[in-house]
Design an enzyme around this catalytic site. Structure first.
Site, short mmCIF file in Angstrom:
data_model
loop_
_atom_site.label_atom_id
_atom_site.label_comp_id
_atom_site.label_asym_id
_atom_site.label_seq_id
_atom_site.Cartn_x
_atom_site.Cartn_y
_atom_site.Cartn_z
N HIS A 116 -11.80 9.94 6.73
CA HIS A 116 -11.56 8.50 6.89
C HIS A 116 -11.11 8.13 8.30
CE1 HIS A 116 -10.56 4.50 5.54
NE2 HIS A 116 -9.28 4.64 5.84
N HIS A 133 -9.26 9.96 3.02
CA HIS A 133 -8.83 8.90 2.10
C HIS A 133 -9.04 9.40 0.67
CE1 HIS A 133 -8.45 5.06 0.08
NE2 HIS A 133 -8.09 4.51 1.23
N ARG A 155 -1.66 9.04 9.13
CA ARG A 155 -1.49 7.61 9.37
C ARG A 155 -1.04 6.88 8.12
NH1 ARG A 155 -4.97 3.15 8.72
NH2 ARG A 155 -6.73 4.50 8.23
N GLU A 214 0.86 -1.19 0.00
CA GLU A 214 0.00 0.00 0.00
C GLU A 214 0.89 1.23 0.00
OE1 GLU A 214 -2.84 -0.40 3.20
OE2 GLU A 214 -4.03 -1.83 2.07
N ARG A 271 -0.98 9.17 2.07
CA ARG A 271 -2.40 9.41 1.80
C ARG A 271 -2.79 10.88 1.85
NH1 ARG A 271 -5.84 5.36 5.24
NH2 ARG A 271 -4.98 3.87 3.78
P1 FAD Z 1 -14.29 0.80 15.49
O1 FAD Z 1 -13.98 -0.37 14.68
O2 FAD Z 1 -14.79 2.00 14.80
O3 FAD Z 1 -15.34 0.37 16.60
C1 FAD Z 1 -15.90 1.32 17.47
C2 FAD Z 1 -17.02 0.65 18.22
O4 FAD Z 1 -17.49 1.49 19.26
C3 FAD Z 1 -18.22 0.32 17.37
O5 FAD Z 1 -18.66 -0.97 17.69
C4 FAD Z 1 -19.25 1.35 17.78
O6 FAD Z 1 -20.57 0.92 17.61
C5 FAD Z 1 -18.92 1.48 19.27
N1 FAD Z 1 -19.37 2.72 19.88
C6 FAD Z 1 -19.13 4.00 19.47
N2 FAD Z 1 -19.72 4.87 20.32
C7 FAD Z 1 -20.33 4.14 21.27
C8 FAD Z 1 -21.12 4.46 22.40
N3 FAD Z 1 -21.42 5.73 22.71
N4 FAD Z 1 -21.59 3.46 23.17
C9 FAD Z 1 -21.33 2.15 22.87
N5 FAD Z 1 -20.61 1.81 21.79
C10 FAD Z 1 -20.11 2.78 21.01
N6 FAD Z 1 -7.49 0.49 8.89
C11 FAD Z 1 -6.52 -0.41 8.66
O7 FAD Z 1 -5.58 -0.55 9.44
N7 FAD Z 1 -6.58 -1.17 7.53
C12 FAD Z 1 -7.58 -1.09 6.63
O8 FAD Z 1 -7.61 -1.82 5.65
C13 FAD Z 1 -8.60 -0.13 6.87
N8 FAD Z 1 -9.62 0.02 5.98
C14 FAD Z 1 -10.65 0.85 6.30
C15 FAD Z 1 -11.74 0.93 5.45
C16 FAD Z 1 -12.84 1.69 5.80
C17 FAD Z 1 -14.03 1.77 4.87
C18 FAD Z 1 -12.84 2.42 7.01
C19 FAD Z 1 -14.01 3.24 7.42
C20 FAD Z 1 -11.72 2.37 7.84
C21 FAD Z 1 -10.63 1.60 7.50
N9 FAD Z 1 -9.51 1.52 8.31
C22 FAD Z 1 -8.52 0.62 8.04
C23 FAD Z 1 -9.49 2.21 9.59
C24 FAD Z 1 -9.86 1.21 10.66
O9 FAD Z 1 -10.87 0.36 10.17
C25 FAD Z 1 -10.36 1.86 11.93
O10 FAD Z 1 -9.54 2.93 12.30
C26 FAD Z 1 -10.36 0.81 13.03
O11 FAD Z 1 -11.14 -0.28 12.62
C27 FAD Z 1 -10.87 1.38 14.33
O12 FAD Z 1 -11.06 0.31 15.21
P2 FAD Z 1 -11.61 0.62 16.64
O13 FAD Z 1 -11.72 -0.69 17.34
O14 FAD Z 1 -10.82 1.67 17.28
O15 FAD Z 1 -13.05 1.27 16.39
C1 SIN Z 2 -7.62 1.05 2.39
O1 SIN Z 2 -7.84 -0.14 2.18
O2 SIN Z 2 -7.28 1.86 1.52
C2 SIN Z 2 -7.77 1.56 3.77
C3 SIN Z 2 -6.58 1.17 4.51
C4 SIN Z 2 -6.47 1.99 5.74
O3 SIN Z 2 -7.29 2.86 6.01
O4 SIN Z 2 -5.48 1.79 6.44
#
Ligand code: FAD
Ligand code: SIN
Length: 543
Positions: free
Chosen positions: A353, A233, A388, A115, A286
């Site tokens: 993003h 993004h 990031r 990437e 990015r």
């Molecule tokens: P999240 O996965 O966002 O989970 C947060 C949780 O908290 C959710 O379950 C939500 O419902 C809950 N929550 C929020 N507020 C409350 C509340 N008030 N009460 C109770 N629950 C609550 N990163 C990578 O490293 N690689 C990738 O390939 C990648 N691709 C991505 C593609 C997309 C489309 C997106 C949107 C992001 C991508 N990212 C990627 C970024 C990455 O997915 C996120 O930064 C990461 O998953 C965040 O994980 P997390 O556990 O911190 O939060």
């Molecule tokens: C992507 O697949 O381009 C998202 C990866 C990331 O947010 O780290």
């Protein structure tokens, strides 16, 4: 009796931490505001970056560290980066023990993707471009199995609305479930609530990303950091420019891994333009690629427009059928929208993003308040710096989710002598709502749509002091109406989200105003920007 850890959020950080803490014998309660699958994690495509014990030829942990620091524009916490990249391998192994299966390459070892801004292929992926769903799916299976055995408690559709405190220490949470406000005591709380892409009209994030954890922690007095750095993004599908936008059920990110495989960006005239902005062209960091698109569109006189991703060179290089095999979800979803990307261009534009900033945490995921941990996107360990590196977010959630659990198990969160954190940037720690400042503020009343439109046009990829000051004025006026003291008792989760989004927006804009120079994803172009008519782009608004 075992000590209780309440974990808020069912993304990668919350699920992984819940499994580790539960298996270590803690009394774990996992709360999440939707179903377990509702998270940013679920939608992750590209994968998880990690240099494994047997890395790809030529790759090293040192190279991963160097790439992360470079992408972060000199603003990373180097100690946190070293730790994350060094410990990656063991957390990947633990993930596999919880049932996550990564795609294998022809030699049977893990298939490693490339990437942007990575100097070597080191991205582990699952189901091609379904890494998030496969990873979260396996972890959800594992937490459900423990819940069935009675070793872990799960509350879904449990919307956390406040942190409970006693004598300066977090002692539990309040949450809304089935229209009733409930309360839960804890020895410590781990916030794993993810990001706040819903601050912007153009976002890759699903509906749950409303900045709740940040707002809760700041209201409780926790220090935030680096809030001016929000990553856009470069390649989110512009649904309105496709033949069948109605067939899509939300935002569609076109993974960076597609550019890693050889796709290029072209403008409406078919010209490649990214090289004019950075020698690494489509594979530049990015923030650079997003800015190149925004500046190029502004130069063409179409700042609200879009460019195109040309994935056809990939099939030319790898043969017919490769796109479908390597990116099955994207192939299906672009086809749903009426685009055959083996033959046609895909309309794309930058979209909000990932928030590099968040609740300031130390290397053990401790916040500045005893009893409160934060991990994943809601936290700011400093590993992501001002921008990031792709696929480092899932990894951060794993490494610091685990470190929070380790610290909790050692009992040190009970230690009131945990030193207060010093914020690493000019973030508005302890500041109240932003001052209205100068600039033009808008007159429409508060609504979530108005907020998202304001943030897109005034605090997006390109910013200026005047635009930010205008945003600060409008936000201050709205905040006087959506009064913080008026809603805590509301039984409507959307009211709490509105209030959280508004506070998060104020904190972001205040930090962006304070940082007068450009750095990483925070691009201040005060000289030129005032003349570019930046409009929110309706075609990318997702609800
Ligand atoms: P999240 O996965 O966002 O989970 C947060 C949780 O908290 C959710 O379950 C939500 O419902 C809950 N929550 C929020 N507020 C409350 C509340 N008030 N009460 C109770 N629950 C609550 N990163 C990578 O490293 N690689 C990738 O390939 C990648 N691709 C991505 C593609 C997309 C489309 C997106 C949107 C992001 C991508 N990212 C990627 C970024 C990455 O997915 C996120 O930064 C990461 O998953 C965040 O994980 P997390 O556990 O911190 O939060
Ligand atoms: C992507 O697949 O381009 C998202 C990866 C990331 O947010 O780290």
């Amino acid at each position: 009796m075992s000590r209780r850890l309440v974990i808020v959020g069912s993304g990668i950080a919350g699920l992984y931490a819940a499994l580790l803490a539960s298996d270590a014998g803690a009394d774990v309660v996992l709360l999440t505001k939707g179903s377990l699958e509702h998270s940013n994690t679920w939608y992750a495509q590209g994968g998880i970056s990690a240099v494994l014990p047997e890395p790809a030829p030529g790759d090293t942990v040192a190279a991963h560290i160097a790439d992360t620091l470079r992408a972060g524009a000199g603003h990373c916490n180097e100690a946190a980066v070293r730790l994350m990249c060094t410990e990656a391998g063991s957390d990947i192994a633990a993930l596999q023990q919880f049932g996550v299966r990564f795609d294998a390459g022809p030699d049977g070892g893990p298939a490693l993707g490339l990437e942007a801004a990575h100097s070597a292929p080191r991205i582990l992926h699952a189901g091609g471009d379904a890494t998030g769903a496969r990873t979260a799916g396996a972890l959800i299976g594992a937490v459900l199995a423990r819940a069935a055995r009675g070793t872990l408690t799960i509350h879904t559709h449990a919307h956390t609305t406040a942190l409970k405190e006693h004598n300066g220490r977090v002692t539990g949470v309040e949450y809304l479930q089935d229209g009733t406000l409930r309360s839960l005591a804890a020895d410590a709380v781990l916030l794993a609530t993810g990001g706040a892409g819903r601050l912007f009209g153009q976002t890759t994030n699903p509906a749950v990303a409303t900045g709740d954890g940040l707002a809760l922690a700041v209201r409780a007095g926790a220090a935030p950091a680096d809030l001016e750095f929000f990553q856009f993004h470069p390649t989110c599908l512009v649904a309105a420019a496709t033949p069948r936008p109605h067939r899509l059920d939300g935002p569609l990110l076109i993974s960076e891994a597609v550019r890693g495989e050889g796709a290029v960006l072209v403008d409406a005239g078919g010209r490649r333009f990214t090289k004019a902005y950075h020698p690494d062209a489509e594979l530049a960091p990015r923030d650079v690629v997003s800015r190149s698109i925004a500046l190029h569109l502004a130069k063409l006189g179409n700042p609200g427009g879009h460019v195109y991703l040309d994935a056809r060179p990939i099939e030319q290089d790898h043969g017919a059928g490769f796109l479908g095999r390597r990116f099955p979800t994207l192939t299906r979803k672009t086809l749903d929208a009426g685009i055959d990307w083996t033959r046609e261009l895909v309309p794309v534009a930058p979209a909000a993003h990932y928030w590099m900033g968040g609740i300031a945490t130390d290397l053990h995921a401790r916040t500045s308040i005893p009893g409160l941990y934060a991990a994943g996107e809601v936290a700011c360990t400093g590993v992501q710096g001002a921008n990031r590196l792709a696929s480092n977010s899932l990894l951060e959630g794993l490494v610091f989710g685990r470190r929070a659990v380790e610290d909790f198990l050692e009992g040190s969160s009970a230690d009131p002598s945990v030193p207060a954190l010093t914020p690493r940037s000019g973030a508005p720690v302890g500041s109240g709502p932003c001052s209205s400042g100068g600039g033009e503020s808008r007159t429409e009343p508060f609504s979530r749509e108005a907020l998202r439109s304001l943030m897109t046009s005034h605090a997006g990829v390109l910013r200026s002091g005047k635009l930010l000051a205008g945003a600060a004025g409008t936000l201050a006026r709205w905040a006087a109406v959506v009064r913080p003291d008026a809603v805590p008792g509301s039984a409507d989760p959307a009211v709490h989200e509105d209030r959280n989004l508004l506070l998060a927006a104020q904190l972001l804009v205040s930090a962006a105003l304070a940082r007068r120079d450009s750095l990483g994803a925070h691009y201040r172009s005060d000289e030129t920007l005032e003349t570019i008519p930046l409009r929110p782009k309706a075609s990318l608004s997702h609800d």
